[in-house]
Design an enzyme around this catalytic site. Sequence first.
Site, PDB file in Angstrom:
ATOM      1  N   LYS A  47       0.859  -1.193   0.000  1.00 43.39           N
ATOM      2  CA  LYS A  47       0.000   0.000   0.000  1.00 43.39           C
ATOM      3  C   LYS A  47       0.889   1.234   0.000  1.00 43.39           C
ATOM      4  O   LYS A  47       1.891   1.274   0.730  1.00 43.39           O
ATOM      5  CB  LYS A  47      -0.905  -0.050   1.240  1.00 43.39           C
ATOM      6  CG  LYS A  47      -1.954   1.059   1.307  1.00 43.39           C
ATOM      7  CD  LYS A  47      -2.889   0.828   2.490  1.00 43.39           C
ATOM      8  CE  LYS A  47      -3.985   1.869   2.600  1.00 43.39           C
ATOM      9  NZ  LYS A  47      -4.930   1.597   3.705  1.00 43.39           N
ATOM     10  N   SER A 126      -9.662   1.440   2.684  1.00 42.55           N
ATOM     11  CA  SER A 126      -8.796   2.249   1.861  1.00 42.55           C
ATOM     12  C   SER A 126      -7.651   1.468   1.199  1.00 42.55           C
ATOM     13  O   SER A 126      -6.961   2.034   0.344  1.00 42.55           O
ATOM     14  CB  SER A 126      -8.193   3.381   2.696  1.00 42.55           C
ATOM     15  OG  SER A 126      -7.336   2.861   3.712  1.00 42.55           O
ATOM     16  N   SER A 150     -10.221  -0.852   6.753  1.00 42.29           N
ATOM     17  CA  SER A 150      -9.480  -0.661   5.500  1.00 42.29           C
ATOM     18  C   SER A 150      -8.790  -1.910   4.965  1.00 42.29           C
ATOM     19  O   SER A 150      -8.303  -1.901   3.830  1.00 42.29           O
ATOM     20  CB  SER A 150      -8.452   0.463   5.653  1.00 42.29           C
ATOM     21  OG  SER A 150      -9.107   1.703   5.674  1.00 42.29           O
TER      22      SER A 150
END
Lengths: 435, 75
Positions: A47, A126, A150
């Site tokens: 990420k 996310s 997330s």
Amino acid sequence: METLGPSYNAVVTVTRERAMEQARKAEDEVLSGTYRGPLHGIPYGAKDLLATSGGIPTTWGAAPFRDQTFDFDATVIRKLESAGAVLASKLAMIELAGGGGYRQPNASFTGPPRNPWNIGYWTGGSSSGSGAAVSAGLVPFAIGSETWGSILSPANNCGVAGLRPTYGRVSRHGAMALSWTLDKLGPLCLTADDCGLVLEAIAGPDPKDPSTTQRPFKYNPEPDRKDFKLALIKDGAEGLDEEVLANFEDSLRVLKRVATIEEVELPDLPYGAVTRTILNAESANAFEGLIESGRMSELTASEDHYGLYARTAVLARDYLKALRLRGVIAEKADEVMSQYDAVTAPARRSSASPIDQEFRRVTPGTMRDVMGALGNGAGLPSIAIPNGFTEIGLPTGIQFMGRAYEENSVLSVACAYQSMTDWHKHHPPDLLRAE
Amino acid sequence: MIPLIIMDNRDAKKEVELLFEFVRDLYGDRLTDEELEEVRNGVEHIAETAAALRSIKLENSVEPFSVFKPHRKEA
């Protein structure tokens, strides 16, 4: 990643040079008889909130930081390098990991993250690119982060396994801070078993992150057990999407082959208010520099232009009260959870929402996420794995949440479930046709 | 834990207005009227959340669940 990544807006940077260097090194080591373990030579994506050295940008998914670089690697990146894994890409994410209060998929400067199962639908967030990249087979595993939902959300929407470890199990050093006392880093993989292998590689104490635990983690699943004890939260099915509920009930029937399942009532405490207040106060402070700079107007989602301003209004008395109540919640929850291997629930209350719609409008019960509020507020581990599909072919998921530091328990239940089902062996039909 | 008296509606509205004015005073010049309205909604939500916390009374001995460790760099 270079060919398919753009179809899903899943990749920010392909780290080609570093990947080739690490892959050659891994090959040389393996050929010379040095084997670092199951991740040796395996590519992965991170990420894009994890710091990476060597001029590789770390954008936090946000336009104001698109050229940001660091001169060090996050501890997780460093640990994976030690395990022989190959950093192949930095993966797309919702800007600031959702810190601006986004309400729509179009909240990344790299474009709205598209679901490999149907690009007209959202990946969840996310850790959007982490979910999409694993689901689409761009990488065998990815690292995501969860403050509240997330990791579990993209795991659910993209039909992959996502493990949120206990708070402090994995060092946050080098990761963008959204909320210091809520942020956790964890893997997204094709199976629960893979999540265990990756967690073992990234877990452990780190002097650079004082919140890390000294408790060691060794992946040691017991998937062959037939005596699991599972709990269901009373009234937890209220407001669930019908297809999610049907798939969950089917999952419970499967689980009853290896587990007893009881309904439990949680103490009446303001789980959502506690976790929300901590998140609001800490995120407003973590992004104080951005707020004061006025550059929030450069963020992609229009609601992110102003979302953080309201959070500056959280009073110290309320933040402290939330921190005091958090202790009460952690203690009371542990009393309940200590009697079970895991509490189970649908991973999310619905499947993926359409890419062009505000998800808070179309997702039932978004504001009533007791499992998420309790689990993240108390820092408890949880894993989401696929458990079926909707009529239009979107994945749904089931989660298993355990006591603090009981990742092996939730992984064992999840592995047992996956040994009795094949939902994790399904792949997006477009990818199979492309073969 | 003992339920505490919740603020009445009038006090809650006043608190929202005071907090909103605080935010508007600091950042209002950057925001459109529509955005300010959204900020007001956000402040209202924060106040509602705070009310849920304040409705529970804790004993004096219940500390914040965070650990502070005094720092000393070892030579």
